[in-house]
Design a protein around this motif. Structure first.
Motif, PDB file in Angstrom:
ATOM      1  N   TYR A 456      23.474  -0.375  -9.950  1.00  0.00           N
ATOM      2  CA  TYR A 456      23.160  -0.121 -11.107  1.00  0.00           C
ATOM      3  C   TYR A 456      23.012  -1.413 -11.799  1.00  0.00           C
ATOM      4  N   LEU A 457      23.924  -2.077 -11.934  1.00  0.00           N
ATOM      5  CA  LEU A 457      23.830  -3.452 -12.816  1.00  0.00           C
ATOM      6  C   LEU A 457      22.379  -4.303 -12.462  1.00  0.00           C
ATOM      7  N   GLY A 458      22.022  -4.020 -11.259  1.00  0.00           N
ATOM      8  CA  GLY A 458      20.826  -4.803 -10.769  1.00  0.00           C
ATOM      9  C   GLY A 458      19.588  -4.210 -11.499  1.00  0.00           C
ATOM     10  N   HIS A 459      19.716  -2.844 -11.485  1.00  0.00           N
ATOM     11  CA  HIS A 459      18.651  -2.143 -12.091  1.00  0.00           C
ATOM     12  C   HIS A 459      18.333  -2.377 -13.471  1.00  0.00           C
ATOM     13  N   LEU A 460      19.679  -2.335 -14.252  1.00  0.00           N
ATOM     14  CA  LEU A 460      19.713  -2.767 -15.641  1.00  0.00           C
ATOM     15  C   LEU A 460      18.995  -4.164 -15.761  1.00  0.00           C
ATOM     16  N   THR A 461      19.441  -5.161 -14.912  1.00  0.00           N
ATOM     17  CA  THR A 461      18.804  -6.276 -15.106  1.00  0.00           C
ATOM     18  C   THR A 461      17.327  -6.205 -14.987  1.00  0.00           C
ATOM     19  N   ASP A 462      16.886  -5.569 -13.983  1.00  0.00           N
ATOM     20  CA  ASP A 462      15.368  -5.581 -13.873  1.00  0.00           C
ATOM     21  C   ASP A 462      14.664  -4.924 -15.029  1.00  0.00           C
ATOM     22  N   LYS A 463      15.452  -4.049 -15.717  1.00  0.00           N
ATOM     23  CA  LYS A 463      14.833  -3.324 -16.794  1.00  0.00           C
ATOM     24  C   LYS A 463      14.938  -4.004 -17.992  1.00  0.00           C
ATOM     25  N   ASN A 464      15.530  -5.474 -17.998  1.00  0.00           N
ATOM     26  CA  ASN A 464      15.941  -6.203 -19.084  1.00  0.00           C
ATOM     27  C   ASN A 464      16.852  -5.776 -20.231  1.00  0.00           C
ATOM     28  N   ILE A 465      17.735  -4.787 -19.501  1.00  0.00           N
ATOM     29  CA  ILE A 465      18.956  -4.399 -20.559  1.00  0.00           C
ATOM     30  C   ILE A 465      19.824  -5.360 -20.476  1.00  0.00           C
ATOM     31  N   ARG A 466      20.334  -5.715 -21.743  1.00  0.00           N
ATOM     32  CA  ARG A 466      21.324  -6.438 -21.945  1.00  0.00           C
ATOM     33  C   ARG A 466      22.669  -5.897 -21.909  1.00  0.00           C
ATOM     34  N   VAL A 467      23.665  -6.534 -20.859  1.00  0.00           N
ATOM     35  CA  VAL A 467      25.024  -5.887 -20.725  1.00  0.00           C
ATOM     36  C   VAL A 467      25.829  -6.793 -21.714  1.00  0.00           C
ATOM     37  N   VAL A 468      26.652  -6.275 -22.381  1.00  0.00           N
ATOM     38  CA  VAL A 468      27.458  -6.879 -23.116  1.00  0.00           C
ATOM     39  C   VAL A 468      28.623  -7.563 -22.229  1.00  0.00           C
ATOM     40  N   GLY A 469      28.822  -9.001 -22.177  1.00  0.00           N
ATOM     41  CA  GLY A 469      29.717  -9.340 -21.307  1.00  0.00           C
ATOM     42  C   GLY A 469      29.073 -10.246 -20.360  1.00  0.00           C
ATOM     43  N   GLN A 470      27.703 -10.101 -20.238  1.00  0.00           N
ATOM     44  CA  GLN A 470      26.942 -11.267 -19.282  1.00  0.00           C
ATOM     45  C   GLN A 470      27.013 -12.537 -19.832  1.00  0.00           C
ATOM     46  N   GLU A 471      26.941 -13.354 -19.255  1.00  0.00           N
ATOM     47  CA  GLU A 471      26.434 -14.685 -19.711  1.00  0.00           C
ATOM     48  C   GLU A 471      25.215 -15.231 -19.638  1.00  0.00           C
ATOM     49  N   GLY A 472      24.485 -15.763 -20.420  1.00  0.00           N
ATOM     50  CA  GLY A 472      23.084 -16.056 -20.355  1.00  0.00           C
ATOM     51  C   GLY A 472      22.482 -14.767 -20.504  1.00  0.00           C
ATOM     52  N   ASP A 473      21.021 -15.152 -20.260  1.00  0.00           N
ATOM     53  CA  ASP A 473      19.758 -14.109 -20.667  1.00  0.00           C
ATOM     54  C   ASP A 473      19.987 -12.872 -19.729  1.00  0.00           C
ATOM     55  N   THR A 474      20.298 -13.041 -18.613  1.00  0.00           N
ATOM     56  CA  THR A 474      20.545 -11.792 -17.702  1.00  0.00           C
ATOM     57  C   THR A 474      21.722 -11.880 -16.794  1.00  0.00           C
ATOM     58  N   LEU A 475      22.165 -10.878 -16.347  1.00  0.00           N
ATOM     59  CA  LEU A 475      23.396 -10.660 -15.618  1.00  0.00           C
ATOM     60  C   LEU A 475      23.166 -11.156 -14.260  1.00  0.00           C
ATOM     61  N   ARG A 476      23.391 -12.392 -14.017  1.00  0.00           N
ATOM     62  CA  ARG A 476      23.202 -12.868 -12.408  1.00  0.00           C
ATOM     63  C   ARG A 476      24.528 -12.924 -11.847  1.00  0.00           C
ATOM     64  N   SER A 477      25.545 -12.831 -12.493  1.00  0.00           N
ATOM     65  CA  SER A 477      26.861 -13.155 -11.651  1.00  0.00           C
ATOM     66  C   SER A 477      28.104 -12.302 -12.547  1.00  0.00           C
ATOM     67  N   ILE A 478      29.192 -12.169 -11.769  1.00  0.00           N
ATOM     68  CA  ILE A 478      30.167 -11.231 -12.322  1.00  0.00           C
ATOM     69  C   ILE A 478      31.418 -12.053 -12.271  1.00  0.00           C
ATOM     70  N   LYS A 479      32.572 -12.165 -13.210  1.00  0.00           N
ATOM     71  CA  LYS A 479      33.513 -12.686 -12.987  1.00  0.00           C
ATOM     72  C   LYS A 479      34.654 -11.830 -12.363  1.00  0.00           C
ATOM     73  N   VAL A 480      35.203 -12.480 -11.188  1.00  0.00           N
ATOM     74  CA  VAL A 480      35.915 -11.508 -10.255  1.00  0.00           C
ATOM     75  C   VAL A 480      37.116 -12.122 -10.089  1.00  0.00           C
ATOM     76  N   VAL A 481      38.379 -11.590  -9.862  1.00  0.00           N
ATOM     77  CA  VAL A 481      39.543 -12.000  -9.640  1.00  0.00           C
ATOM     78  C   VAL A 481      39.583 -12.860  -8.220  1.00  0.00           C
ATOM     79  N   THR A 482      40.100 -14.013  -8.448  1.00  0.00           N
ATOM     80  CA  THR A 482      40.314 -14.849  -7.098  1.00  0.00           C
ATOM     81  C   THR A 482      41.622 -14.618  -6.442  1.00  0.00           C
ATOM     82  N   PRO A 483      41.377 -14.091  -5.122  1.00  0.00           N
ATOM     83  CA  PRO A 483      42.759 -13.859  -4.385  1.00  0.00           C
ATOM     84  C   PRO A 483      43.623 -15.147  -4.431  1.00  0.00           C
ATOM     85  N   ARG A 484      44.782 -14.792  -4.384  1.00  0.00           N
ATOM     86  CA  ARG A 484      45.843 -15.978  -4.442  1.00  0.00           C
ATOM     87  C   ARG A 484      46.147 -16.418  -2.929  1.00  0.00           C
TER      88      ARG A 484
END
Ligand code: PLP
Length: 484
Positions: A456-484
């Protein structure tokens, strides 16, 4: 004390008139040190009121004098046991409600179209949110907050929930059936918390929907500054509850507020209350009248449609008629484009816009000429501007996932890293991602990222929809929890 009195304002005014030499903060010293360009515009008087805590003007954190009296008058005006003045808006009130009503590790039922301060409240209090998806209305292109049925289902499924948190009115002025929701909560011993940021005026006119405290909420927060006449940031937290410990509320209010409150804002809360009680019916009556006239005129235009109370009532909700939610989709323009035209060409600024609507908020200071300016401008735009038709549809995708970790732990205790969107499935999200539309978070910290969500997020990026929380112009990456 009578409602015609305004003890805090009078104290501040007398102090200002006394021309006392200031050896206290702030540093501008009764306005002398203020940049002359600002002072020239405002005049100097108000700076004599910009004081700090001393015995004459009382302390917000331990009120014993005029602040205490002003808060008592506020509580009486709304018919509650306790009212607390807030100088950091309803944002701090939402945080306070979570922190005072819920112990860390408890769970709260919350509709997902909540203001961002709700997420802050969830993080600070360390609760587990149980999310309810708001309802989407594709005819009106607006979201509706939780219905009593949704809340009942959630309470059946999660009987351990300590509280229910509802936003009413929403930004569009749509109010939930709080009477039913309060009954439900009461019958099950749950605390009802209401974000009533947009409803400080409801109590003061018979033609407005029932307010949270009248319906029986345990706590509610109101942005007095949004609709009544307090200055920006002036809000109030009301408490009337057998389930909430008011001493704890007092502690949390204090914990979350500055020790240098703006006294002019505090005094404006005192005055706003006096005005609402003594003249609210008359002043709001006029606002309601002009809002209704404006709505009627807008609804004669070809390309605009203003949501009516009948529209909303037929869907089981009610509406604050002072809000003008104008659907622009038939113009072929987005709400943002219409907002821009209104501001640049007509010097009319609306409060908010999305793809489908503009939202014009009226307040106790609105008058006939404002509404005429707004509707005249829309009438011209109706003839002059036509965009290429939009193919947008307001929808909330069903993206069920699980909350694996407490949002608080993710925020405060966990390490995180960025992973490419394509590799994010299976990880635990460490950030909030909210696409507009619909303005509902797709992911919040602590939730498992599924392949469906990634697609779904990829589809939004393809349609150029801005996602609040994205860094930069498009949503290329997501911040995830690093396993300890
Ligand atoms: C529904 C809702 N709740 C809370 C807030 C925060 O209120 P404040 O700006 O008074 O902090 C807002 C602000 O727009 C809001 O729309």
């Amino acid at each position: 004390m009578r409602q015609t009195q305004s003890p805090l304002f009078v104290t501040l005014l007398n102090h200002a008139k006394n021309r006392v030499v200031s050896f206290h903060t702030p540093g501008h010293k009764n306005g002398r040190g203020i940049d002359p360009r600002l002072r020239k515009f405002t005049g100097r008087n108000m700076y004599y009121m910009d004081v700090t805590v001393f015995p004459e003007v009382d302390s917000l954190h331990d009120p014993q004098g005029p602040i205490k009296k002003a808060q008592q008058l506020m509580a009486r005006a709304y018919g509650v046991e306790h009212s607390f003045f807030l100088v950091n808006g309803s944002s701090s009130g939402n945080m306070t409600m979570f922190m005072s009503a819920c112990a860390p590790g408890s769970s709260v039922i919350v509709s997902r179209n909540a203001h961002k301060s709700v997420m802050a409240g969830i993080v600070l209090s360390g609760v587990w949110p149980i999310w309810i998806q708001p309802k989407v209305d594709q005819n009106l292109d607006v979201l509706f907050d939780s219905s009593p049925d949704q809340i009942k289902d959630a309470l059946d499924k999660y009987p351990e929930a300590k509280a229910v948190f509802v936003t009413s009115p929403t930004y569009n002025g749509v109010t939930a059936d709080l009477v039913k929701i309060a009954e439900l909560c009461r019958s099950r011993g749950k605390i009802l918390l209401v974000d009533e940021a947009h409803g400080p005026h409801l109590k003061f006119h018979k033609d407005l929907p029932v307010s949270a405290v009248e319906a029986g909420a345990d706590m509610c927060v109101q942005s007095t500054h949004k609709i009544l006449s307090a200055l920006s940031q002036g809000s109030v937290l009301h408490v009337q509850s057998d389930l909430v410990d008011v001493t704890r509320v007092r502690q949390m209010v204090s914990l979350l507020q500055t020790t240098s409150p703006q006294y002019i804002t505090l005094a404006s809360l005192d005055l706003a209350r006096r005005q609402a009680v003594t003249q609210g019916e008359k002043l709001l009556g006029r606002v309601i009248h002009w809002a209704e006239e404006g709505r009627k005129r807008i609804n004669t235009l070809k390309h605009f449609r203003c949501m009516t109370r009948e529209d909303v009532r037929s869907r089981g909700y009610d509406m604050d008629v002072t809000k003008l939610t104008v659907n622009v989709t038939r113009t072929g323009l987005s709400g943002h484009e219409v907002e821009d035209i209104l501001a640049k060409e007509y010097k009319v600024q609306v409060d908010a816009a999305d793809l489908f609507n503009i939202i014009a908020i009226m307040g106790i200071g609105s008058d006939k000429s404002d509404v005429e300016r707004f509707v005249d401008a829309l009438t011209e735009i109706d003839h002059k501007y036509h965009g290429s038709a939009q193919n947008w549809l307001l929808e909330i995708p069903t993206l069920a996932t699980e909350m694996v970790l407490l949002p608080r732990d993710v925020f405060l205790n966990m390490k995180s890293k960025r992973v490419p969107l394509s590799k994010a499935a299976g990880h635990i999200c460490a950030q909030t991602l909210t696409p507009y539309p619909p303005g509902i978070p797709v992911l919040i910290p602590g939730e498992r990222i599924t392949q469906t969500i990634v697609d779904y997020l990829g589809h939004l990026t393809d349609k150029n929809i801005r996602v609040v929380g994205q860094e930069g112009d498009t949503l290329r990456s997501i911040k995830v929890v690093t396993p300890r």
